[in-house]
Design an enzyme around this catalytic site. Structure first.
Site, PDB file in Angstrom:
ATOM      1  N   HIS A   5     -14.811   8.884  -3.214  1.00 31.85           N
ATOM      2  CA  HIS A   5     -14.201  10.044  -3.868  1.00 31.85           C
ATOM      3  C   HIS A   5     -14.653  10.210  -5.318  1.00 31.85           C
ATOM      4  CE1 HIS A   5     -11.512   9.190  -0.463  1.00 31.85           C
ATOM      5  NE2 HIS A   5     -11.224  10.475  -0.484  1.00 31.85           N
ATOM      6  N   LYS A  96      -4.120   0.874  -7.581  1.00 36.05           N
ATOM      7  CA  LYS A  96      -2.868   1.002  -6.837  1.00 36.05           C
ATOM      8  C   LYS A  96      -1.717   0.434  -7.668  1.00 36.05           C
ATOM      9  CE  LYS A  96      -5.048   0.548  -2.285  1.00 36.05           C
ATOM     10  NZ  LYS A  96      -5.068  -0.224  -1.006  1.00 36.05           N
TER      11      LYS A  96
END
Length: 300
Positions: A5, A96
């Site tokens: 991405h 994360k």
């Protein structure tokens, strides 16, 4: 996230203008321009990354190796070796269990000429162009304006175009999400938004060496608390290796009205002074990039 991405977004940001953006041949022209960016990039080395792992990651019962060195956070410095971008650091940052979830691109410009002399004793933040992809698509320019009231102190604010409020606030329809547009592109036979085979191979050539090094040499990620910005070493790395200066006093109000400010009149922070001392005007490039942030704080 980074290999797929964020690298996709980096190529769209750094590529030269394709010969055509819509119509026959647009898909090939856009992807040719993206591949040209990848071909100008070197493979990632260990000295170009800061790796992190959030506290408690190995406590997950599905993870058998409790000594795992799998990163859940990465800051990566990259360079696009073309005449336009030579010497300009591109910083990817993703992770994360961070303090916020967003995806954005930032372009930070050099210090305003003579700003330190004109506003003596006052830190004048650098201008930034921010393109936010998630959530709430928007484009805004962080720039300095005169602070309200009787003082001439510059304060950082933004000139913003929010897609939802600008184009859909008074309409029944909504801005279609990314996958809706991708499915429509498939039905219409448009290829520009999809990765081509040579683009995918080159992307893996850039990332595979550092992945093998993490696995074979047992590179240990830095443990960081859940709900934080990631390892503090990441901010230090970005400041020292890319010359990016984060304005910690800036607050983005996202459409709300600030009736009273609790701002300070302090001068440049110690971090700002150290970075400015380490990077003279000749060392800085015309444009510095910070940001692509997915599921985390910023990209560069």
């Amino acid at each position: 996230i980074c290999q797929n991405h964020l690298l996709q977004v980096l190529t769209l940001l750094a590529m030269e203008a394709p010969t055509v953006l819509e119509g026959p041949g647009a898909g090939k022209a856009i992807r040719d321009a993206k591949v040209a960016v990848l071909n100008s990039m070197r493979s990632i080395r260990a000295e170009d990354v800061v790796l992190g792992q959030y506290e408690g990651y190995a406590d997950d019962p599905t993870i058998e190796n409790k000594e795992t060195n799998t990163p859940t956070f990465a800051t990566i410095r990259m360079f696009v070796n073309t005449p336009r971008w030579h010497g300009v650091p591109f910083i990817m940052k993703a992770g994360k269990a961070l303090n916020e979830r967003k995806a954005e691109m930032r372009v930070q410009f050099k210090d305003a000429p003579a700003a330190d002399f004109m506003f003596q004793g006052t830190d004048t933040p650098r201008n930034e162009l921010v393109m936010r992809m998630q959530p709430d698509e928007a484009v805004y320019m962080k720039t300095n304006v005169k602070s309200p009231g009787f003082t001439a102190k510059p304060v950082q604010s933004e000139l913003e175009v929010n897609y939802d409020t600008r184009f859909f606030a008074h309409k029944k329809e909504a801005n279609p999400d990314a996958y809706t547009r991708l499915i429509l592109d498939v039905l219409q036979g448009k290829h520009a938004a999809f990765v081509r085979d040579d683009e995918l191979r080159r992307a893996w050539e850039i990332f595979t060496p550092i992945l093998h090094q993490i696995e074979n040499e047992g590179l240990k990620p830095i443990v960081y608390p859940q709900g934080s910005r990631g390892p503090p070493e990441s901010d230090v790395f970005i400041a020292q290796k890319a010359g990016y200066i984060r304005n910690e006093d800036y607050v983005f109000y996202d459409g709300s009205v600030a009736r009273k400010s609790e701002g300070t009149n302090k001068g440049p922070s110690s971090t700002t002074k150290k970075v400015k001392e380490a990077y003279s005007g000749d060392d800085l490039c015309d444009i510095g990039l910070f940001g692509l942030a997915v599921m985390g704080q910023n990209f560069a």
